[in-house]
Design an enzyme around this catalytic site. Sequence first.
Site, PDB file in Angstrom:
ATOM      1  N   HIS A 263       0.925  -1.001   0.107  1.00 48.65           N
ATOM      2  CA  HIS A 263      -0.101   0.290  -0.091  1.00 48.65           C
ATOM      3  C   HIS A 263       1.249   1.401  -0.184  1.00 48.65           C
ATOM      4  CE1 HIS A 263      -3.494   2.444   1.352  1.00 48.65           C
ATOM      5  NE2 HIS A 263      -2.852   3.296   1.707  1.00 48.65           N
ATOM      6  N   GLU A 264       2.101   1.229   1.135  1.00 49.29           N
ATOM      7  CA  GLU A 264       2.605   2.708   1.003  1.00 49.29           C
ATOM      8  C   GLU A 264       3.263   1.864  -0.320  1.00 49.29           C
ATOM      9  OE1 GLU A 264       1.818   4.190   3.365  1.00 49.29           O
ATOM     10  OE2 GLU A 264       0.848   3.594   4.487  1.00 49.29           O
ATOM     11  N   GLU A 293      -5.164   7.649  -2.637  1.00 47.41           N
ATOM     12  CA  GLU A 293      -5.542   6.258  -2.205  1.00 47.41           C
ATOM     13  C   GLU A 293      -6.331   5.496  -3.242  1.00 47.41           C
ATOM     14  OE1 GLU A 293      -4.490   6.533   1.143  1.00 47.41           O
ATOM     15  OE2 GLU A 293      -6.703   4.639   0.790  1.00 47.41           O
TER      16      GLU A 293
HETATM   17 ZN    ZN Z   1      -3.130   4.938   2.060  1.00 50.70          ZN
END
Ligand code: ZN
Length: 494
Positions: A263-264, A293
Amino acid sequence: MDNQNDLKLFYDRLSELYRLGCIGALLGWDQQTYMPTQAAQARATQLEYIATTSHARATDTAFLKAVDELAANLESLSPDDLVNVREMKRELDRERKLPAEFVAELAETSALSFSVWAKARPENDWAAVKPYLEKLVELSRRRAEYVGYEENPYDALLDIYEPGAKTSTVKPLLLDLGERLREIIPAITDRFAGVEEPNGEYAPKAQYELDQKVSFDLGFSFDSGRLDTAPHPFMTSLGPRDFRITTRYEANNPLPSLYGVIHETGHALYELGLPVKWAGTPMGSAVSLGIHESQSRLWENLVGRSREFCEYLAPVIAEFFPGSELADPDALWLKVNRVTPSLVRVEADEVTYSQHVVIRMLLEERLLAGELKVADLPEAWNAMYEKYLGVSSTDYKDGVMQDMHWYDGAIGYFPTYALGNLYNSMMMETIQGAIPNLSSQIERGDFDPLLSWLRENVHVHGMRYKGPELIKKITGKELQAGPFVEYLKGKFLA
Ligand code: ZN
């Protein structure tokens, strides 16, 4: 008027503000990772100095005058300069409408509220945080009044995180999403009955090496970044070629750390793809939190939780953890996709996650409108959880007190999480047309074509387009919930 002088002042100041911002980010990164505990007090004053200096430099009269003059003659600017001036003007206008005493009161109340919440949450002490939340709702309403809005006070808050977003579009979108998800969640949940979380021995050092390997394969450059340990996973940018990712490890399950890193990494790849020559200006910045996001969740979910990715990942896990139950692609797919309605947002799966966001949006909009009192929030919270997820909490800490956002004054932030899912599933439909053999590339661990597509179609634009404009440009369609829900149906119910 002298356009060139104004432009010079404008860009010199942006460059200065960017350097100050990066110094502040470095101090903050160190605070979360390596700083010794005894340094906390001094560090707080250093961070405060950077924040005050930045604020003073961003709001001094000469700079604001230059921005206003440039903004009054937008048509005389080059297309890139126009974006930079337009976006700075939008941001500065919002800030300068707030009286200094109000800014101080909001900052002080938020900081105090956050520290009260951090202590009260483990103790399940709702009574301790309730007056702070009441105060922050009131301050948020005042903030909306100062900034101004056309239709709904909530618009003024949404706009901070998702430029241009309005309640009249975001709310119907998320309500539609919530209803469609309610229809499919029970059948998907049934499919995962009996699938347990991984439970084995996974040494953190080997997890770190696994995480690094996967992040590198996805395209993260360790010449331009680092992976470290912190209590809360995050990505921060310390300069145009310096991205810091953090994670934390559970000794019996490597997936939370690994998927946190994926995710990061998605966030970092976005920042890495922004035009370097525009670093520190809107043309070198992310469109919005929702688009940010969309990138992190694209890599984490659309790629990272796909069948093809499990084919790539299972043998990689076997290298670091021979004999692990996760070394088999089918078993791995079940474990990384396990869908089960739960109380806690940050632990939610790909399918139920958005429901947590829908609930928060509906509640915060009503709080702000004065239709819901903070005193009645826990009851309303539980009713929403029953409706959207079929679960309800018996305590506050995994209910209304679970997220820091509201207690930190960030009302209006939550919708960006769900918007990210809608944005990226729409992008993915276009990507699959543009890269017909994407699946086999992912299976082989070849992520370059996908990353190149994202760079050319999303990253390179900086803030040139608003989120929905960018989606329209990429897909030819208006932002909608359908493609995300169809993607979930195709993945889980086909
Ligand atoms: Zn995030």
